[in-house]
Design an enzyme around this catalytic site. Structure first.
Site, PDB file in Angstrom:
ATOM      1  CE1 TYR A 176      -2.986  -3.078   0.384  1.00  0.00           C
ATOM      2  CE2 TYR A 176      -3.354  -2.520   2.680  1.00  0.00           C
ATOM      3  CZ  TYR A 176      -3.590  -3.333   1.592  1.00  0.00           C
ATOM      4  OH  TYR A 176      -4.444  -4.407   1.721  1.00  0.00           O
TER       5      TYR A 176
ATOM      6  CG  HIS B  42      -0.699  -8.666   0.286  1.00  0.00           C
ATOM      7  ND1 HIS B  42      -0.258  -7.367   0.206  1.00  0.00           N
ATOM      8  CD2 HIS B  42      -2.016  -8.609  -0.051  1.00  0.00           C
ATOM      9  CE1 HIS B  42      -1.237  -6.568  -0.149  1.00  0.00           C
ATOM     10  NE2 HIS B  42      -2.324  -7.319  -0.319  1.00  0.00           N
TER      11      HIS B  42
END
Length: 354
Positions: free
Chosen positions: A68, A156
């Protein structure tokens, strides 16, 4: 943030037990992809103000990731929460991508030739689900966050890396949990097939599922949620608005980060019509719906500003009548047996500091 033992959040927010190491997860959390400049840059000040507003409003669970903003989101979370009691917070991050200066272009992070993350550091994500890679990723995340431990660490997006995720990466997670560096382990993904296999074959405490258990898409009912029930794995839901189409189902709406197909827009518009019948915002029904499923521990809101955050928290307080859910079922817009809320889904958030 002082690193004190985990405690029940002091504000009385409802929590769900995760794993067997005393971790209690608040039912509402803040997702931080948007605070890492996802689909548009924001300032450090705006991001920090949003995180602090969430804390002041009683939100004690924050999810982030190295991806992010290529580290920006983790840095902003660390800055915003510095000095807050560590035992009053649940913080999760992710592993599987290392941020490196020589990273090749990752086409999965582009749509129509444009990157998902803008105005971010030059370092880019490099896939690494090795044992050492996972441990290195955690070390680097803790440095950006200013912590010496995490509450939850997820793998992830290992969609194309199942074998390594289920072996070396999982071994690293398992050892980190045993050492006490993290309290719970899991995986965060947008699709269910590989996530289901990980739940079936690894001892995961929790998974983070984006977009596949929403008012528009309940596809996880066929594989992931039954597997989680069988294994005792809790689920955190992100992407409750399906990239914004459950905020505004216009012909220009996005779904899974890309322009929505006409049939998806049409279904979202039909759901909105039912909501309008009861004077309930579509977004309120969308945000509250996942919390009714017994396997769902928490829902993440992905606000990128104080105003968006306050809107999301207000949506949690909207009264959704039982008749609305009944009409969605009888209209074929929800399965007959899907759990739906009855009464308030969340109480106890402190709504101070307006």
């Amino acid at each position: 943030m002082p690193n004190t033992p985990r405690e029940v959040p002091a504000n009385g927010t409802p929590c769900v037990e995760i794993g067997d190491r005393g971790l209690r997860l608040p039912r509402i959390g803040l997702g931080t992809a948007s605070l890492g400049n996802f689909l548009g840059a924001i300032t450090d000040e705006q991001a920090v103000d949003t995180i602090r507003r969430a804390y002041d409003a009683g939100v004690r669970y924050v999810d982030t990731a190295p991806l992010y903003g290529h580290g920006l989101a983790e840095q902003r979370v660390g800055s915003a929460l510095r000095g807050k009691p560590r035992g009053d917070l649940v913080i999760s991050s992710k592993a599987g991508r290392l941020l490196r200066a020589d990273a090749p272009r990752d086409e999965s992070q582009y749509v129509d030739g444009e990157p998902f993350y803008t105005d971010v550091p030059a370092t880019g994500p490099v896939w690494d689900f090795s044992y050492d890679g996972v441990r290195t990723s955690l070390t680097e995340s803790l440095d950006r966050l200013g912590l010496d431990s995490l509450d939850i660490l997820h793998l992830h997006d290992p969609d194309d890396h199942y074998e390594q995720a289920a072996s070396t990466a999982y071994a690293a997670l398992r050892d980190l949990r045993a050492e006490g560096t993290v309290k719970a382990i899991g995986a965060g993904m947008n699709r269910t097939p590989v996530l289901t296999r990980l739940v079936e074959n690894c001892d995961l405490d929790v998974v983070l599922l984006a977009g596949r258990y929403t008012l528009l898409d309940q596809s996880s009912l066929t594989d992931l949620l039954p597997a989680c029930r069988e294994r005792g794995t809790k689920v955190v839901v992100g992407g409750v608005f399906n990239s914004g189409i459950l905020l505004d189902p216009s012909p220009r709406a996005r779904y899974d980060y890309a322009p929505a197909a006409a049939e998806v827009v049409e279904k979202a518009q039909r759901i909105r019509t039912v909501c309008d019948r009861y004077d309930v915002p579509l977004a309120a029904a969308a945000l509250q719906f996942p919390l009714a499923h017994p396997q769902i521990a928490a829902v993440l809101v992905g606000a990128r500003s104080v105003a968006e955050l306050d809107m999301d928290l207000d949506l949690l307080e909207v009264v959704v009548p039982d008749a609305l859910w009944h009409d969605l079922r009888t209209s074929g817009l929800l399965p007959d047996d899907v759990p739906v809320p009855s009464g308030p889904v969340i109480t106890g958030l402190e709504r101070s500091v307006r």
